[in-house]
Motif scaffolding. Structure first.
Motif, PDB file in Angstrom:
ATOM      1  N   UNK A 213     -32.781  23.828 -15.451  1.00  0.00           N
ATOM      2  CA  UNK A 213     -31.636  23.042 -15.927  1.00  0.00           C
ATOM      3  C   UNK A 213     -30.398  23.314 -15.077  1.00  0.00           C
ATOM      4  N   UNK A 214     -30.142  24.574 -14.817  1.00  0.00           N
ATOM      5  CA  UNK A 214     -28.970  24.950 -14.019  1.00  0.00           C
ATOM      6  C   UNK A 214     -29.037  24.348 -12.609  1.00  0.00           C
ATOM      7  N   UNK A 215     -30.218  24.358 -12.023  1.00  0.00           N
ATOM      8  CA  UNK A 215     -30.404  23.834 -10.666  1.00  0.00           C
ATOM      9  C   UNK A 215     -30.106  22.335 -10.609  1.00  0.00           C
ATOM     10  N   UNK A 216     -30.391  21.595 -11.691  1.00  0.00           N
ATOM     11  CA  UNK A 216     -30.267  20.148 -11.650  1.00  0.00           C
ATOM     12  C   UNK A 216     -28.976  19.587 -12.238  1.00  0.00           C
ATOM     13  N   UNK A 217     -28.146  20.394 -12.871  1.00  0.00           N
ATOM     14  CA  UNK A 217     -26.870  19.876 -13.391  1.00  0.00           C
ATOM     15  C   UNK A 217     -26.038  19.230 -12.277  1.00  0.00           C
ATOM     16  N   UNK A 218     -25.859  19.871 -11.120  1.00  0.00           N
ATOM     17  CA  UNK A 218     -25.041  19.229 -10.074  1.00  0.00           C
ATOM     18  C   UNK A 218     -25.612  17.886  -9.607  1.00  0.00           C
ATOM     19  N   UNK A 219     -26.916  17.778  -9.483  1.00  0.00           N
ATOM     20  CA  UNK A 219     -27.515  16.513  -9.051  1.00  0.00           C
ATOM     21  C   UNK A 219     -27.305  15.426 -10.100  1.00  0.00           C
ATOM     22  N   UNK A 220     -27.499  15.764 -11.366  1.00  0.00           N
ATOM     23  CA  UNK A 220     -27.289  14.789 -12.423  1.00  0.00           C
ATOM     24  C   UNK A 220     -25.826  14.346 -12.476  1.00  0.00           C
ATOM     25  N   UNK A 221     -24.914  15.276 -12.239  1.00  0.00           N
ATOM     26  CA  UNK A 221     -23.491  14.924 -12.201  1.00  0.00           C
ATOM     27  C   UNK A 221     -23.207  13.985 -11.024  1.00  0.00           C
ATOM     28  N   UNK A 222     -23.860  14.239  -9.898  1.00  0.00           N
ATOM     29  CA  UNK A 222     -23.715  13.349  -8.736  1.00  0.00           C
ATOM     30  C   UNK A 222     -24.231  11.955  -9.072  1.00  0.00           C
ATOM     31  N   UNK A 223     -25.365  11.875  -9.765  1.00  0.00           N
ATOM     32  CA  UNK A 223     -25.904  10.580 -10.190  1.00  0.00           C
ATOM     33  C   UNK A 223     -24.904   9.863 -11.097  1.00  0.00           C
ATOM     34  N   UNK A 224     -24.327  10.601 -12.042  1.00  0.00           N
ATOM     35  CA  UNK A 224     -23.346  10.011 -12.953  1.00  0.00           C
ATOM     36  C   UNK A 224     -22.140   9.484 -12.174  1.00  0.00           C
ATOM     37  N   UNK A 225     -21.632  10.294 -11.271  1.00  0.00           N
ATOM     38  CA  UNK A 225     -20.488   9.873 -10.460  1.00  0.00           C
ATOM     39  C   UNK A 225     -20.808   8.627  -9.644  1.00  0.00           C
ATOM     40  N   UNK A 226     -22.004   8.579  -9.095  1.00  0.00           N
ATOM     41  CA  UNK A 226     -22.446   7.422  -8.301  1.00  0.00           C
ATOM     42  C   UNK A 226     -22.528   6.172  -9.190  1.00  0.00           C
ATOM     43  N   UNK A 227     -23.095   6.328 -10.386  1.00  0.00           N
ATOM     44  CA  UNK A 227     -23.200   5.184 -11.301  1.00  0.00           C
ATOM     45  C   UNK A 227     -21.815   4.685 -11.717  1.00  0.00           C
TER      46      UNK A 227
END
Length: 190
Positions: free
Chosen positions: A171-185
């Motif tokens: 979970x910790x490893x993927x929080x930044x990527x998911x946040x990047x996806x959110x920002x992109x959307x």
């Protein structure tokens, strides 16, 4: 170290997690086919998210992202949205493989979900029924914003207070990527 200071953040994420357990929240209809998300319930929730619940929610969230992105690749008229959809497919397939590896390292028996929740399937059906064009693009981007906000909340809460070390690390490893996806959307929404 007490986990009590994290309870307000965990409660918020748990509320979001309850929504993800049945999939992204339904979208409310709006004139001119402008999709709008409904806010999650503000009911208080306490305790930590279990490994089993996290695996179910992370797994179905990833399945939803991949299925929605496949539709966007075929139906979007925007090259930026099609590129975003390609990114979602690639990243969420990698996340699914990493989630499978993390469940193998965690204590206990975990079953990775193999199908969408009924709510997620309804959203996929709605995306499928939407004609190619600007209406589809708006609906797809709204679902991405909603789904990634929920995912960031769930992953952040589990990374902080999850009950399985291997799954917390995932979970910790993927929080930044998911946040990047959110920002992109959000950027695609304009």
């Amino acid at each position: 170290m007490s986990r009590t200071p994290h309870l307000p953040r965990l409660a918020t994420a748990a509320v979001l997690a309850l929504g993800m357990a049945t999939g992204p929240l339904p979208l409310a209809a709006q004139p001119q086919a402008q999709p709008q998300t409904q806010p999650p319930s503000q009911a208080p929730v306490t305790g930590s998210l279990s490994g089993t619940a996290f695996v179910e929610q992370a797994g179905t969230s990833g399945l939803f992202e991949i299925e929605a992105a496949k539709l966007a690749r075929d139906k979007s008229t925007s090259s930026a949205i099609r590129a975003f959809a390609d990114e979602m497919i690639k990243d969420h397939q990698a996340m699914a493989a990493d989630l499978k590896a993390a469940t193998g390292q965690a204590r206990g028996e975990f079953t990775l979900p193999g199908q969408l929740t009924p709510t997620q399937q309804t959203l996929i059906d709605r995306l499928s029924a939407e004609p190619k064009g600007a209406g589809f693009d708006r609906l797809y981007v709204e679902t991405q914003i909603q789904a990634h906000r929920a995912a960031v909340g769930i992953f952040t809460a589990y990374a902080s207070d999850g009950d399985q070390t291997a799954l917390r690390a995932f979970a910790e490893r993927y929080v930044p990527l998911l946040q990047t996806h959110l920002d992109h959307a959000l950027a695609l929404k304009g």
